[in-house]
Design an enzyme around this catalytic site. Sequence first.
Site, PDB file in Angstrom:
ATOM      1  N   ASN A 295       0.873  -1.180   0.000  1.00 30.84           N
ATOM      2  CA  ASN A 295       0.000   0.000   0.000  1.00 30.84           C
ATOM      3  C   ASN A 295       0.902   1.220   0.000  1.00 30.84           C
ATOM      4  O   ASN A 295       1.713   1.389   0.917  1.00 30.84           O
ATOM      5  CB  ASN A 295      -0.893   0.035   1.239  1.00 30.84           C
ATOM      6  CG  ASN A 295      -1.926  -1.080   1.230  1.00 30.84           C
ATOM      7  OD1 ASN A 295      -2.047  -1.825   0.263  1.00 30.84           O
ATOM      8  ND2 ASN A 295      -2.686  -1.186   2.307  1.00 30.84           N
ATOM      9  N   GLU A 356      -3.136  -1.055  -2.465  1.00 32.66           N
ATOM     10  CA  GLU A 356      -3.841   0.222  -2.252  1.00 32.66           C
ATOM     11  C   GLU A 356      -2.986   1.358  -2.781  1.00 32.66           C
ATOM     12  O   GLU A 356      -1.761   1.376  -2.571  1.00 32.66           O
ATOM     13  CB  GLU A 356      -4.088   0.519  -0.760  1.00 32.66           C
ATOM     14  CG  GLU A 356      -5.118  -0.327  -0.092  1.00 32.66           C
ATOM     15  CD  GLU A 356      -5.346   0.061   1.370  1.00 32.66           C
ATOM     16  OE1 GLU A 356      -5.068   1.215   1.749  1.00 32.66           O
ATOM     17  OE2 GLU A 356      -5.792  -0.815   2.123  1.00 32.66           O
TER      18      GLU A 356
HETATM   19  O1  IFM Z   1      -8.550   3.943   4.476  1.00 30.37           O
HETATM   20  C1  IFM Z   1      -7.273   3.441   4.688  1.00 30.37           C
HETATM   21  C2  IFM Z   1      -7.269   1.927   4.575  1.00 30.37           C
HETATM   22  O2  IFM Z   1      -8.150   1.337   5.448  1.00 30.37           O
HETATM   23  C3  IFM Z   1      -5.868   1.403   4.876  1.00 30.37           C
HETATM   24  N1  IFM Z   1      -4.876   2.066   4.103  1.00 30.37           N
HETATM   25  C4  IFM Z   1      -4.892   3.516   4.043  1.00 30.37           C
HETATM   26  C5  IFM Z   1      -6.285   3.990   3.688  1.00 30.37           C
HETATM   27  C6  IFM Z   1      -6.322   5.532   3.619  1.00 30.37           C
HETATM   28  O3  IFM Z   1      -6.005   6.075   4.852  1.00 30.37           O
END
Ligand code: IFM
Length: 452
Positions: A295, A356
């Site tokens: 992420n 992410e």
């Molecule tokens: O919304 C969060 C997610 O749950 C985990 N990673 C970061 C995102 C943005 O803050």
Amino acid sequence: MTSRQFPHGFVWGAATASYQVEGAVTEDGRGPSIWDTFCATPGAIANGDTGEVACDQYHRYPEDIALMAGLGLGAYRFSVAWPRIQATGTGPANPKGLDHYSRLVDALLAEGITPWVTLYHWDLPQALQDVGGWAARDTAYRFAEYAALVESALGDRVSHWTTLNEPKVASHAGYGSGIHAPGIDDLGQRMRATHHLLLAHGLGMEVLRAAPGRDHTAGITLDLSPVVPVTDAPADVAAARRLDGDSHRLFLDPVLYGRYPADVVDDLGGPAAFDFVQDGDLELAGAPVDFLGVNYYRRIFVRHSPGEGRLEAATVLPDGVPVTAVDWPVEPDGLRELLVGLAKDHPSLPPVFITENGAAFDDEVSPDGAVHDQQRLDYLRGHLAALHQAVEEGVDVRGYFVWTLLDNFEWAEGFAKRFGIVRVDYDTLRRTPKDSAAFFGSVARANAVEEA
Ligand code: IFM
């Protein structure tokens, strides 16, 4: 315009997490999670928001799947809410909870969308927190039992699994600063929570590997950033090393090598402060994964700041860099730098999926009823171009999941910060795809990003 083509078979998807989108917190036998409790704590969440209704995806998933299908996305990364499967975190599975995810999986497959299941994205059953939460070793074993229940119900149709999402945030924000559930600020508990999350990952991987007759692709997702000292001064460089160690290598090294990094162990009080580690734990945590989920949101710039926290490291914003609505610097090249650095530092790095990446901006609905979120669109285009460069430089990246499909419950920020490519009107729960959704769909369909 240059067209940057991604490798054949590259996965394009969207990600969400159970507590952030589902709502329906008391339905079909779901028990309370630590986030329900935390949301009820005065002052914990901006505007007193809660995930009680969220985006109501529990009921509206067919609509959300239709949206993804319309965009041409090939995968949906969602998490299972542990308290839907075991209301108190132990005992037999709640059939209604499993049925929900089973229907969700079937509906995805019917649209040709591959389900990517995350087993834990922070919604621990409250009953387990009442007996210590992640600071208690037993929670890792409870997680393995829960993982087995989910695998046995969905594993005939789901073959992509992530044990944990961002264990650092679960431990550091949940037990180390208290800004997330369960709201604890205690270094000792934080260190135990880190270790037990890593142990849970290892035990979860064991469950997924041992499932008879299945051939799962399984891994873990870590939140990673390049950490950059603001100057070359030794004190800033040392502060950056400490922060990188505590936030990233504390998780990466156990997962990739089955060991804690020596410098981080020293920073955290030396081997005696890790007396909760038992024989075999780190071998479990370090068992091979099929992929590393990454992420990525930002670079982190650090300066030495005496007296500031245990690490004496302050995160600062560089001058002139644009920021998102949560004040994170927009640093597309940081994604390339991160990936190239990971591949260089870890020659046996498993294949990477960006699980992410995305941005919060203060979107407005225009008079034409659309959401022209040009900033998010530019953010995505820039990051996808940087990702493509990393692939060209030889990093084995196999897919990208945008964070996030829908505007949703952004933890301590409540609903104030919108990360979605689809707008959610929280009064009506109406979904409106933003311009960034159309853009992302065109990228997914072409398997390419156009760069200006
Ligand atoms: O919304 C969060 C997610 O749950 C985990 N990673 C970061 C995102 C943005 O803050």
